[in-house]
Design a protein around this motif. Structure first.
Motif, mmCIF file in Angstrom:
data_model
loop_
_atom_site.group_PDB
_atom_site.id
_atom_site.type_symbol
_atom_site.label_atom_id
_atom_site.label_comp_id
_atom_site.label_asym_id
_atom_site.label_seq_id
_atom_site.Cartn_x
_atom_site.Cartn_y
_atom_site.Cartn_z
ATOM 1 N N ALA A 1 9.197 -3.103 7.194
ATOM 2 C CA ALA A 1 7.850 -3.514 7.594
ATOM 3 C C ALA A 1 7.050 -3.948 6.371
ATOM 4 O O ALA A 1 7.207 -3.371 5.287
ATOM 5 N N MET A 2 6.237 -4.965 6.555
ATOM 6 C CA MET A 2 5.418 -5.445 5.451
ATOM 7 C C MET A 2 4.335 -4.434 5.125
ATOM 8 O O MET A 2 3.748 -3.829 6.020
ATOM 9 N N LEU A 3 4.084 -4.232 3.844
ATOM 10 C CA LEU A 3 3.016 -3.335 3.428
ATOM 11 C C LEU A 3 1.678 -3.920 3.849
ATOM 12 O O LEU A 3 1.456 -5.119 3.744
ATOM 13 N N LYS A 4 0.810 -3.061 4.316
ATOM 14 C CA LYS A 4 -0.473 -3.496 4.848
ATOM 15 C C LYS A 4 -1.541 -3.533 3.759
ATOM 16 O O LYS A 4 -1.626 -2.640 2.930
ATOM 17 N N ILE A 5 -2.322 -4.601 3.781
ATOM 18 C CA ILE A 5 -3.492 -4.713 2.920
ATOM 19 C C ILE A 5 -4.711 -4.474 3.795
ATOM 20 O O ILE A 5 -4.858 -5.093 4.847
ATOM 21 N N LEU A 6 -5.567 -3.575 3.368
ATOM 22 C CA LEU A 6 -6.776 -3.251 4.124
ATOM 23 C C LEU A 6 -7.980 -3.944 3.491
ATOM 24 O O LEU A 6 -8.009 -4.165 2.278
ATOM 25 N N GLY A 7 -8.964 -4.276 4.320
ATOM 26 C CA GLY A 7 -10.165 -4.925 3.811
ATOM 27 C C GLY A 7 -10.944 -5.618 4.910
ATOM 28 O O GLY A 7 -10.607 -5.501 6.088
#
Length: 101
Positions: A1-7
């Motif tokens: 799974a792709m790592l999630k970027i939060l913002g």
């Protein structure tokens, strides 16, 4: 799974409502919650704690928004992703003390 970027108001490579230039594609890890954020301003808007800087010598503390490769501070400072070669914003160095110690 792709790592999630939060913002806030993120595009597909992690540009946010605060920083959205062509090279604003780096996500940085908070030392408190260990999640990757587009920037410290996004983090502080979303979280109930302030962004905590990470030790520069820790590995894999930066995430390339373009290819989702985890990189070290040393590679980050070369100005681009060692994997996909997308360039990073050199002005991020203005906030270095917020992200790294």
């Amino acid at each position: 799974a792709m790592l999630k970027i939060l913002g806030l108001d993120l595009d597909e490579v992690g540009r946010c409502s605060h920083y959205h230039g062509s090279n604003d594609i780096v996500a940085l890890k908070c030392g408190s919650c260990q999640a990757f954020y587009a920037c410290y301003r996004c983090h502080d808007a979303i979280c109930d704690h302030s962004f905590k800087a990470l030790d520069k010598t820790k590995s894999k503390i930066i995430l390339c928004g373009a290819c989702r490769t985890l990189i070290d501070w040393q590679d980050y400072h070369k100005g681009g992703c060692p994997s996909c070669h997308h360039s990073f914003n050199p002005k991020c160095s203005r906030h270095s003390e917020i992200y790294f110690n």
